[in-house]
Design a protein around this motif. Structure first.
Motif, PDB file in Angstrom:
ATOM      1  N   PHE A  77       0.752  -1.118   0.252  1.00  0.00           N
ATOM      2  CA  PHE A  77      -0.052   0.047  -0.111  1.00  0.00           C
ATOM      3  C   PHE A  77       0.816   1.267   0.001  1.00  0.00           C
ATOM      4  O   PHE A  77       0.603   2.369  -0.762  1.00  0.00           O
ATOM      5  N   VAL A  78       1.897   1.162   0.438  1.00  0.00           N
ATOM      6  CA  VAL A  78       2.977   2.511   0.620  1.00  0.00           C
ATOM      7  C   VAL A  78       3.577   2.574  -0.850  1.00  0.00           C
ATOM      8  O   VAL A  78       3.602   3.611  -1.146  1.00  0.00           O
ATOM      9  N   GLY A  80       2.654  13.114  16.980  1.00  0.00           N
ATOM     10  CA  GLY A  80       1.881  13.084  15.680  1.00  0.00           C
ATOM     11  C   GLY A  80       1.002  14.441  15.191  1.00  0.00           C
ATOM     12  O   GLY A  80       1.292  14.651  14.086  1.00  0.00           O
ATOM     13  N   ALA A  81       0.964  15.195  16.265  1.00  0.00           N
ATOM     14  CA  ALA A  81       0.388  16.804  15.834  1.00  0.00           C
ATOM     15  C   ALA A  81       1.632  17.457  15.193  1.00  0.00           C
ATOM     16  O   ALA A  81       1.266  18.054  14.432  1.00  0.00           O
ATOM     17  N   VAL A  82       2.870  17.273  15.633  1.00  0.00           N
ATOM     18  CA  VAL A  82       3.950  17.798  14.936  1.00  0.00           C
ATOM     19  C   VAL A  82       4.325  17.374  13.490  1.00  0.00           C
ATOM     20  O   VAL A  82       4.663  17.992  12.519  1.00  0.00           O
ATOM     21  N   VAL A  83       4.048  15.954  13.317  1.00  0.00           N
ATOM     22  CA  VAL A  83       4.307  15.193  12.206  1.00  0.00           C
ATOM     23  C   VAL A  83       3.431  15.571  11.142  1.00  0.00           C
ATOM     24  O   VAL A  83       3.608  15.953   9.860  1.00  0.00           O
ATOM     25  N   VAL A  84       2.156  15.169  11.259  1.00  0.00           N
ATOM     26  CA  VAL A  84       1.179  15.157  10.394  1.00  0.00           C
ATOM     27  C   VAL A  84       0.070  16.519  10.585  1.00  0.00           C
ATOM     28  O   VAL A  84      -1.070  16.245   9.892  1.00  0.00           O
ATOM     29  N   GLY A  85       0.161  17.076  11.781  1.00  0.00           N
ATOM     30  CA  GLY A  85      -0.926  18.039  11.964  1.00  0.00           C
ATOM     31  C   GLY A  85      -0.922  19.094  10.651  1.00  0.00           C
ATOM     32  O   GLY A  85      -2.139  19.580  10.345  1.00  0.00           O
ATOM     33  N   GLY A  86       0.329  19.394  10.015  1.00  0.00           N
ATOM     34  CA  GLY A  86       0.159  20.136   8.920  1.00  0.00           C
ATOM     35  C   GLY A  86      -0.697  19.585   7.897  1.00  0.00           C
ATOM     36  O   GLY A  86      -1.257  20.556   6.979  1.00  0.00           O
ATOM     37  N   VAL A  87      -1.121  18.518   7.628  1.00  0.00           N
ATOM     38  CA  VAL A  87      -2.148  18.079   6.709  1.00  0.00           C
ATOM     39  C   VAL A  87      -3.446  18.643   6.845  1.00  0.00           C
ATOM     40  O   VAL A  87      -4.038  18.812   5.962  1.00  0.00           O
ATOM     41  N   THR A 115       4.595   5.633   5.094  1.00  0.00           N
ATOM     42  CA  THR A 115       4.425   6.639   4.017  1.00  0.00           C
ATOM     43  C   THR A 115       4.823   8.054   4.240  1.00  0.00           C
ATOM     44  O   THR A 115       5.814   8.865   3.551  1.00  0.00           O
ATOM     45  N   GLY A 116       4.490   8.402   5.299  1.00  0.00           N
ATOM     46  CA  GLY A 116       4.967   9.910   5.911  1.00  0.00           C
ATOM     47  C   GLY A 116       6.601   9.944   6.038  1.00  0.00           C
ATOM     48  O   GLY A 116       7.177  11.208   5.697  1.00  0.00           O
ATOM     49  N   SER A 176       8.734   8.112   4.520  1.00  0.00           N
ATOM     50  CA  SER A 176       9.209   7.778   3.320  1.00  0.00           C
ATOM     51  C   SER A 176       9.275   9.250   2.462  1.00  0.00           C
ATOM     52  O   SER A 176      10.045   9.533   1.818  1.00  0.00           O
ATOM     53  N   ASP A 177       8.194   9.802   2.620  1.00  0.00           N
ATOM     54  CA  ASP A 177       7.778  11.099   2.070  1.00  0.00           C
ATOM     55  C   ASP A 177       8.879  12.336   2.629  1.00  0.00           C
ATOM     56  O   ASP A 177       9.619  13.038   1.732  1.00  0.00           O
ATOM     57  N   PHE A 178       9.154  12.353   3.972  1.00  0.00           N
ATOM     58  CA  PHE A 178      10.067  12.954   4.424  1.00  0.00           C
ATOM     59  C   PHE A 178      11.492  12.969   3.640  1.00  0.00           C
ATOM     60  O   PHE A 178      12.464  13.998   3.294  1.00  0.00           O
ATOM     61  N   ILE A 179      12.064  11.606   3.803  1.00  0.00           N
ATOM     62  CA  ILE A 179      13.272  11.464   3.306  1.00  0.00           C
ATOM     63  C   ILE A 179      13.566  11.694   1.921  1.00  0.00           C
ATOM     64  O   ILE A 179      14.531  12.285   1.352  1.00  0.00           O
ATOM     65  N   ARG A 180      12.368  11.287   1.205  1.00  0.00           N
ATOM     66  CA  ARG A 180      12.429  11.924  -0.226  1.00  0.00           C
ATOM     67  C   ARG A 180      12.705  13.131  -0.378  1.00  0.00           C
ATOM     68  O   ARG A 180      13.568  13.682  -1.448  1.00  0.00           O
ATOM     69  N   SER A 181      12.119  13.914   0.428  1.00  0.00           N
ATOM     70  CA  SER A 181      11.917  15.444   0.091  1.00  0.00           C
ATOM     71  C   SER A 181      13.466  15.937   0.434  1.00  0.00           C
ATOM     72  O   SER A 181      13.913  17.080   0.135  1.00  0.00           O
TER      73      SER A 181
END
Length: 431
Positions: free
Chosen positions: A133-134, A195-202, A295-296, A298-303
């Motif tokens: 799924f990732v 979690g708030a720090v990592v994905v709160g921006g979504v 996924t999150g 992996s996205d960060f490392i890719r960025s």
């Protein structure tokens, strides 16, 4: 004047999104056993748990609303190097602990009661599916996720309702030395501040997309109202689960596991069918959480590697392999392993959230550096102690640090340095 639909429908949609963001499978298994051990002081446990598992995460969302950025922006005022290091540590912890814990919860609640298969097999199959799924993003999980939270909530409300109206309100003496601080430290295990720090921006990005014509003041009001609603919902559910756990103290063995207690409460109140349904829903919720974490990350490392798909692939593989290795252990073991890491990363996260919420004049770069450095310094003894390290300092000066005996020795020093640094900076500016 803010349109009525903006004040009502948008507020409730955002509030539900925030609630779903914080209320994962891990949050289900922690409060019942906390209540089970809290005895007659379950009220103090609730206050402590909600301070770290409700209030701090919601402040993290408000900080995101001000920053309009990512996790990297939370620590930039300390230094870009610190911010990058902090971000990497948080993501390593995320894929190494809460992500594997979802596999362990799934095995203990949805597999072990019905099949005699080893946890390692569950972990391998589980993270093989996570990897699929990732690597093949689909809206299926988003759709399922939107249906999971309401379904789980309905079952939880039924469990809480049956237990709170069926049992006598008689409680034994508490098993905790200090129920309030025990509640705070158990709240660390929800990982919700992180979690708030990592994905709160979504959530912030979603609001900006859906409310393009809204002003900054309207968006701020929306986030504030939604935050209060989500916080109230979390507080009520946590209160119900902790109280329910306290009420069934004489029904189960004192050494029952977290997942065993939740399953037992479901069977006790709703029967075996209700427990089966809850187990399936929790397993699905665990899976969506694991996919989101990997996924999150992996996205960060890719960025950080110029949007390299190879970096994304390698990170996803490492994340899933870590999941397999750690996910085969039981939930209690993973929680115990997580404690040392949380004793140092959680105080830093809390401080970064609070500083980013404050007005600029009270949170300059110098204040950030001083307060964060102090927090790290005074968190080290707790980190070493929970690891059982012989290097952990004992007695002596530690006995003079307020709250040190409760593993919260960083709180007052950080507050003291915050006040002093602001006083010194203001005096320098006025001279």
């Amino acid at each position: 004047m803010i349109p009525k639909t903006f004040r009502t429908k948008a507020t409730w949609v955002t509030a539900f999104a925030l609630f779903s963001l914080f209320f994962g499978a891990g949050n289900l298994i922690l409060p019942p056993q906390l209540g089970f051990k809290s005895g007659d002081l379950w009220g103090l446990v609730i206050l402590g748990f909600c301070a770290s598992a409700v209030l701090i995460p919601l402040l993290g969302i408000l900080a995101h609303a001000r920053l309009q950025g990512t996790i990297f922006d939370f620590g930039k005022k300390v230094s870009p190097a610190f911010s990058l290091g902090y971000s990497l540590v948080v993501y390593v912890i995320a894929i190494g602990l809460p992500s594997p814990r979802t596999a362990s919860v799934t095995h203990e609640m949805a597999i072990a009661p019905f099949f005699e298969t080893p946890p390692l097999l569950t972990s391998i199959l589980y993270f093989a599916l996570v990897f699929v799924f990732v690597m093949n993003r689909s809206k299926i999980l988003d759709i399922v996720g939107k249906l999971l939270t309401p379904a789980i909530l309905l079952i939880l409300i039924a469990i809480i309702g049956v237990i709170t109206f069926s049992f006598e309100y008689q409680f034994p003496d508490t098993a905790f030395g200090n129920p309030f601080t025990n509640g705070i430290l158990e709240g660390y295990q929800t990982f919700d501040a992180i979690g708030a720090v990592v994905v709160g921006g979504v959530i912030i990005v979603s609001i900006n997309i859906n409310q393009k014509k809204a002003s900054y003041a309207e968006k701020k009001a929306l986030i504030g109202s939604a935050g209060w609603l989500a916080g109230l919902g979390l507080f009520l559910i946590y209160t119900g689960l902790i109280l329910s756990g306290a009420l069934v103290h004489g029904t189960f063995e004192t050494d029952i596991s977290r997942t065993g207690l939740l399953s037992g409460m479901a069977t006790l109140s709703l029967g075996s069918i209700g427990n089966l349904f809850l187990s399936i829903l929790v397993a699905l919720a665990c899976f969506t959480t694991a996919v989101g974490i990997v996924t999150g990350t992996s996205d960060f490392i890719r960025s950080r590697f110029h949007n390299s798909q190879k970096a994304y692939l390698i990170t996803a593989i490492i994340g899933c392999l870590l999941g397999v290795v750690m996910g085969q252990f039981n939930v209690s073991y993973i929680i115990a392993v997580a404690l040392p890491a949380l004793m140092i990363i959680y105080p830093i996260t809390i401080v970064l959230i609070l500083l980013n919420v404050l007005p600029e004049k009270y949170a300059s770069s110098k204040v950030f550096k001083a307060v964060v450095a102090t927090t790290i310094l005074f968190s080290i003894p707790d980190f070493l102690a929970t690891m059982g390290s012989p290097l952990a300092p004992k007695g002596g000066i530690l006995e003079w640090i307020p709250l040190q005996q409760y593993s919260l020795g960083w709180v007052l020093p950080a507050l003291f340095v915050f006040i002093c640094s602001n006083f010194i900076i203001n005096r320098e500016e006025n001279e």
